[in-house]
Design a protein around this motif. Structure first.
Motif, mmCIF file in Angstrom:
data_model
loop_
_atom_site.group_PDB
_atom_site.id
_atom_site.type_symbol
_atom_site.label_atom_id
_atom_site.label_comp_id
_atom_site.label_asym_id
_atom_site.label_seq_id
_atom_site.Cartn_x
_atom_site.Cartn_y
_atom_site.Cartn_z
ATOM 1 N N THR A 107 16.234 27.211 -5.072
ATOM 2 C CA THR A 107 17.553 26.889 -5.608
ATOM 3 C C THR A 107 17.364 26.191 -6.948
ATOM 4 O O THR A 107 16.964 25.037 -7.021
ATOM 5 C CB THR A 107 18.331 25.979 -4.640
ATOM 6 O OG1 THR A 107 17.614 24.748 -4.449
ATOM 7 C CG2 THR A 107 18.501 26.657 -3.287
ATOM 8 N N ALA A 135 18.281 31.804 -6.120
ATOM 9 C CA ALA A 135 19.605 31.173 -6.146
ATOM 10 C C ALA A 135 19.752 30.310 -7.383
ATOM 11 O O ALA A 135 18.964 29.390 -7.605
ATOM 12 C CB ALA A 135 19.813 30.328 -4.890
ATOM 13 N N PHE A 191 25.863 26.139 -6.226
ATOM 14 C CA PHE A 191 25.327 26.003 -4.878
ATOM 15 C C PHE A 191 26.410 25.642 -3.867
ATOM 16 O O PHE A 191 26.348 26.055 -2.705
ATOM 17 C CB PHE A 191 24.213 24.958 -4.845
ATOM 18 C CG PHE A 191 23.025 25.301 -5.706
ATOM 19 C CD1 PHE A 191 22.700 26.618 -5.989
ATOM 20 C CD2 PHE A 191 22.231 24.295 -6.242
ATOM 21 C CE1 PHE A 191 21.604 26.937 -6.781
ATOM 22 C CE2 PHE A 191 21.138 24.602 -7.040
ATOM 23 C CZ PHE A 191 20.825 25.919 -7.311
ATOM 24 N N LEU A 195 25.491 28.645 -1.251
ATOM 25 C CA LEU A 195 24.573 28.336 -0.152
ATOM 26 C C LEU A 195 25.248 28.335 1.211
ATOM 27 O O LEU A 195 24.619 28.750 2.210
ATOM 28 C CB LEU A 195 23.862 27.003 -0.417
ATOM 29 C CG LEU A 195 22.966 26.962 -1.665
ATOM 30 C CD1 LEU A 195 22.190 25.646 -1.713
ATOM 31 C CD2 LEU A 195 22.018 28.148 -1.716
ATOM 32 N N GLY A 219 21.636 21.699 -1.012
ATOM 33 C CA GLY A 219 20.539 22.542 -0.567
ATOM 34 C C GLY A 219 19.979 22.101 0.769
ATOM 35 O O GLY A 219 19.709 22.924 1.656
#
Length: 275
Positions: A107, A135, A191, A195, A219
């Motif tokens: 990420t 990502a 994110f 995510l 994350g």
């Protein structure tokens, strides 16, 4: 001259790739973004920043900075340095050797170098059952949200336009090494939005490189619950960004995580999830 074994050929390929991804320290200059550890480079960096400049280029190339990832290379595809790159490779090799289930994800990828090495390591070992997830916002670091995450108040990384690398450029970087295929998945967006959509995925390696408290804690919240026992959780900016370290420490405390933390270099750390 004796023939090289398959293992020796594999290591030569991956070692050469690691050098290439950092930008070839023997040929190209190095730009400082994060404050380096070495006294000489630190004084130069501070002097330039005092004049209101964001970047300083070191000539000739500095091999020590390439090793520790003190900033970013002008031409390379990663700013994490050779030590953290080698740890990524060894982690992937361990995952394969121990048959730890799950895909791999980073990420915050910048130009994609770490993910390229992940995919290359899978390729070198003939591992076809895992994917590498890439990502990133592909638009730079988000502006801080101090009301929700006061730890990020005053952070200015969102103003660093060199951090905004498009998805198309990262895809082209994968393709330049013949590593853009169905085992690579791109996840564009912030994110906080992307995510949570990965709730059904299982992970063997999670590498967090989002700089902010917000990026790190999201994350951890979204990915760690499905990290397999024995899997690797890597935090790139533990030493460089106090807000990043705080997010990881808060998460470990709140979830009773006692797995030992291993230092990689001056900023990167990892731990392996307990069973």
């Amino acid at each position: 001259m004796s023939e090289l074994s398959a293992a020796e050929l594999r290591e030569r390929y991956l070692a050469s790739l690691r050098r290439e991804l950092t930008g070839r320290a023997d040929r190209y200059p190095y730009r400082l973004v994060k404050r380096p550890k070495k006294d000489k480079e630190r004084r130069l960096y501070d002097a330039v920043r005092a004049r209101g400049m964001d970047l300083v280029t070191l000539e000739p190339p500095n091999h020590e900075l390439y090793g520790e990832g003190g900033g970013w290379p002008v031409t390379g595809l990663t700013m994490i340095g050779t030590q953290r790159l080698e740890q990524v490779q060894r982690a992937v090799e361990t995952i394969i050797a121990e048959d730890i289930p799950g895909d791999l994800i980073e990420t915050g990828v910048w130009r994609g170098g770490s993910c390229i090495l992940m995919r290359a390591t899978l390729e070198a070992y003939g591992e076809t059952g895992r994917r590498v997830w890439v990502a990133d916002s592909f638009a730079g670091v988000p502006p801080p949200d101090p009301e929700t995450y006061p730890q990020d108040a005053g952070d200015g990384l969102h103003n660093q336009t060199p951090l905004a690398i498009s998805m198309e450029e990262v895809q082209a970087n994968f393709a330049s090494y013949d590593l853009l295929d169905d085992q690579v998945r791109f996840l564009p967006g912030w994110f906080r939005d992307t995510l949570p959509t990965l709730g059904e995925e299982r992970w063997s390696l999670v590498r967090l490189d989002g700089d902010l408290y917000e990026s790190t804690i999201i994350g951890l919240n979204e990915l760690y619950p499905r990290l397999s026992p024995g899997g690797f959780l890597i935090v790139d900016d533990w030493g460089a960004m106090t807000q990043c370290r705080q997010a990881a420490e808060d998460f470990r405390r709140d979830h009773g995580i006692t797995a030992p933390i291993h230092e990689i270099d001056w900023t990167g750390v990892y731990w392996r999830k307990d069973g």
